[in-house]
Structures are given as C-alpha cells and as structure tokens.
Design a protein around this motif. Structure first.
Motif, PDB file in Angstrom:
ATOM      1  N   ASP A  30       0.975  -1.038  -0.142  1.00  0.00           N
ATOM      2  CA  ASP A  30       0.169   0.092   0.137  1.00  0.00           C
ATOM      3  C   ASP A  30       0.565   1.659  -0.017  1.00  0.00           C
ATOM      4  OD1 ASP A  30      -2.161  -1.635   0.012  1.00  0.00           O
ATOM      5  OD2 ASP A  30      -2.430  -1.246   2.486  1.00  0.00           O
ATOM      6  N   GLN A  31       2.132   1.474  -0.502  1.00  0.00           N
ATOM      7  CA  GLN A  31       3.173   2.167  -0.515  1.00  0.00           C
ATOM      8  C   GLN A  31       3.610   2.558  -2.037  1.00  0.00           C
ATOM      9  OE1 GLN A  31       5.483   2.804   2.886  1.00  0.00           O
ATOM     10  NE2 GLN A  31       4.806   0.996   3.674  1.00  0.00           N
ATOM     11  N   ILE A  53      -3.927   2.151  -6.043  1.00  0.00           N
ATOM     12  CA  ILE A  53      -3.395   1.693  -4.770  1.00  0.00           C
ATOM     13  C   ILE A  53      -4.585   0.537  -3.914  1.00  0.00           C
ATOM     14  CG2 ILE A  53      -2.098   1.996  -2.595  1.00  0.00           C
ATOM     15  CD1 ILE A  53      -0.458   3.729  -3.124  1.00  0.00           C
ATOM     16  N   ASN A  54      -5.270   1.605  -3.649  1.00  0.00           N
ATOM     17  CA  ASN A  54      -6.787   0.716  -3.045  1.00  0.00           C
ATOM     18  C   ASN A  54      -7.184  -0.254  -4.448  1.00  0.00           C
ATOM     19  OD1 ASN A  54      -6.192   2.411  -1.132  1.00  0.00           O
ATOM     20  ND2 ASN A  54      -8.193   3.821  -1.640  1.00  0.00           N
ATOM     21  N   ASP A  94       6.093  -8.710  -2.809  1.00  0.00           N
ATOM     22  CA  ASP A  94       5.279  -7.717  -2.327  1.00  0.00           C
ATOM     23  C   ASP A  94       4.983  -6.547  -3.296  1.00  0.00           C
ATOM     24  OD1 ASP A  94       3.791  -8.908   0.038  1.00  0.00           O
ATOM     25  OD2 ASP A  94       6.033  -7.755   1.024  1.00  0.00           O
ATOM     26  N   VAL A  95       5.777  -6.769  -5.116  1.00  0.00           N
ATOM     27  CA  VAL A  95       6.836  -5.359  -5.226  1.00  0.00           C
ATOM     28  C   VAL A  95       4.864  -5.373  -6.592  1.00  0.00           C
ATOM     29  CG1 VAL A  95       7.365  -3.942  -6.609  1.00  0.00           C
ATOM     30  CG2 VAL A  95       9.070  -5.177  -4.465  1.00  0.00           C
ATOM     31  N   CYS A  96       4.128  -4.745  -7.313  1.00  0.00           N
ATOM     32  CA  CYS A  96       3.396  -4.914  -7.707  1.00  0.00           C
ATOM     33  C   CYS A  96       3.893  -4.222  -8.835  1.00  0.00           C
ATOM     34  CB  CYS A  96       2.211  -4.853  -7.256  1.00  0.00           C
ATOM     35  SG  CYS A  96       0.681  -4.661  -8.067  1.00  0.00           S
ATOM     36  N   THR A 168       3.106  11.065   4.840  1.00  0.00           N
ATOM     37  CA  THR A 168       3.942   9.688   6.184  1.00  0.00           C
ATOM     38  C   THR A 168       3.730   9.860   7.410  1.00  0.00           C
ATOM     39  OG1 THR A 168       6.027   8.659   6.031  1.00  0.00           O
ATOM     40  CG2 THR A 168       6.135  11.618   6.302  1.00  0.00           C
ATOM     41  N   SER A 169       3.913   8.985   8.017  1.00  0.00           N
ATOM     42  CA  SER A 169       4.299   8.522   9.332  1.00  0.00           C
ATOM     43  C   SER A 169       4.510   7.686   9.732  1.00  0.00           C
ATOM     44  CB  SER A 169       2.113   8.819   9.630  1.00  0.00           C
ATOM     45  OG  SER A 169       2.404   7.417   9.504  1.00  0.00           O
TER      46      SER A 169
END
Length: 218
Positions: A30-31, A53-54, A94-96, A168-169
């Motif tokens: 999701d990033q 991304i969603n 996990d890379v798309c 970012t957090s």
C-alpha cells in the motif's frame, strides 16, 4: 528506501518504456515506490494514484495471475478510461507493477515491458535490494529526546507535503497499539486538523494539551 535505489528504478522504467505505456506505478504494501510518466505534459494526481493503490490492495487475485482491465481515473479524465496491466514481480514478492495504456490491445506490449524491467533489476541485483527495502519499509520514532525543547519525547507524527499531497507517518508505538489507543490518536489528529483548517483560526502554530498527551501542528 534509499533515494539512490528509488531513482535507479525510476531510470530503468524510463529507459525501457515502450510507446504504448502512458504511466507506470510501482507499489508495495500500500505504499508508492515510484511513478513513471512519459512527459511533463501528462501526470497523475495523488488521488488517482491512491485509487490505483487501493485497487491493488483490495484483491488478492492479482497475485495469482497477470491482469488486464479498464480503469477510470477521474482526475486524469473523468469522461473516459485507460487500460491497466497489473502484475506482481513474483509469487513471493510484495512489489506490484501497474502500467497504463490508452489502447485495449496493448496487453502483450506491457507484459514484455514488465519482463524487461524484472530482468534488468535481477541482473543488477537491485531486485534483492528492493525486496529488502520493502520488508523494512515501516519506520518508527524511538521516543526522540526533546528535553532541549522542554518535552520528554515524541510518540508519533503525520507529515503532509503540500506540493504532492503525499503523507508519511511512522508505525504506531506500543502506547497506541490497542484499539482504544488508535481511536484516541486518530481523534486527536482529527481534532487538530479541524481546528487548523477553521477559517476563523489564523494561528500558524497550533498547540493542545490533553489528558494523556500534547499535540502541536503547523
């Protein structure tokens, strides 16, 4: 992720880009990793990237096979749609990669583009660097010592870049891990945001002391 690695990946996307590819969005967990656009004249708004991304995170079926679909990106063109190619780098990655084209018959061109990207990253060893960076993508704030400013520590923060609208957090510390802690934190952020965007509020810096923590925003 090291900036040099991100820039190198983006350069590879640009070097290998076929004419059929309008945009390419590389994401993981999701990033956003990087985003390729053909020229300065065309670009995707953050809300359209967020939609992509969603879409990727909403379905596990993309991991099983490469996919091809029409997609409307409202900020880019709310009167039509593009065609999207979706593929993970591997079954364990996990890379798309999400590639957009204006032509419904470009599946195989974009599939070849994805394969060339993967082969070049693998040959250079950057695919391993990328997987490692994704695995370590979460970052924390280890109770920063702020005694100089008269504070004990910083537990959490949110930062928004006004130019890109990206946020970012860090990951949540133990004090906010419980459901109650999460709700308290998000309510505090909502209260602070509501107070700062109030047209009647002219403060450049906002400070609030609650029963459990203090907040500051600017």
């Amino acid at each position: 992720m090291p900036p040099a690695l991100r820039q190198s990946i983006n350069n590879i996307l640009l070097q290998l880009r076929p004419d059929q590819a309008l945009f390419a969005v590389l994401v993981a967990k999701d990033q956003l990793i990087t985003y390729m656009k053909p020229t300065k004249d065309y670009h995707l708004q953050p809300s359209d990237i967020h939609l992509i991304i969603n879409l990727i995170s909403a379905s596990t079926s993309f991991r099983a096979a490469q996919s091809w679909m029409p997609i409307c990106l409202p900020k880019f063109n709310n009167q039509g749609f593009l065609h999207g190619y979706v593929a993970y780098f591997s079954d364990t990655s996990d890379v798309c990669l999400f590639i957009l084209s204006a032509n419904k018959d470009d599946f195989f061109h974009l599939q070849a583009f994805k394969n060339k990207i993967y082969d070049k990253l693998s040959a250079s060893g950057q695919i391993k660097e990328l997987d490692k960076a994704v695995a370590d993508s979460e970052y924390g704030v280890p109770h920063l010592d702020c005694s100089v400013a008269g504070m004990s520590c910083i537990w959490h923060f949110l930062y928004k870049n006004k130019r890109t609208n990206l946020i970012t957090s860090p990951k949540l510390p133990p004090v906010f891990k419980s459901q109650e802690g999460k709700e308290r934190l998000f309510e505090q952020y909502m209260y602070m945001n509501k107070s700062m965007v109030n047209p009647n509020c002219r403060l450049k810096v906002f400070y609030h002391t609650g029963t459990t923590e203090s907040l500051i925003g600017w």
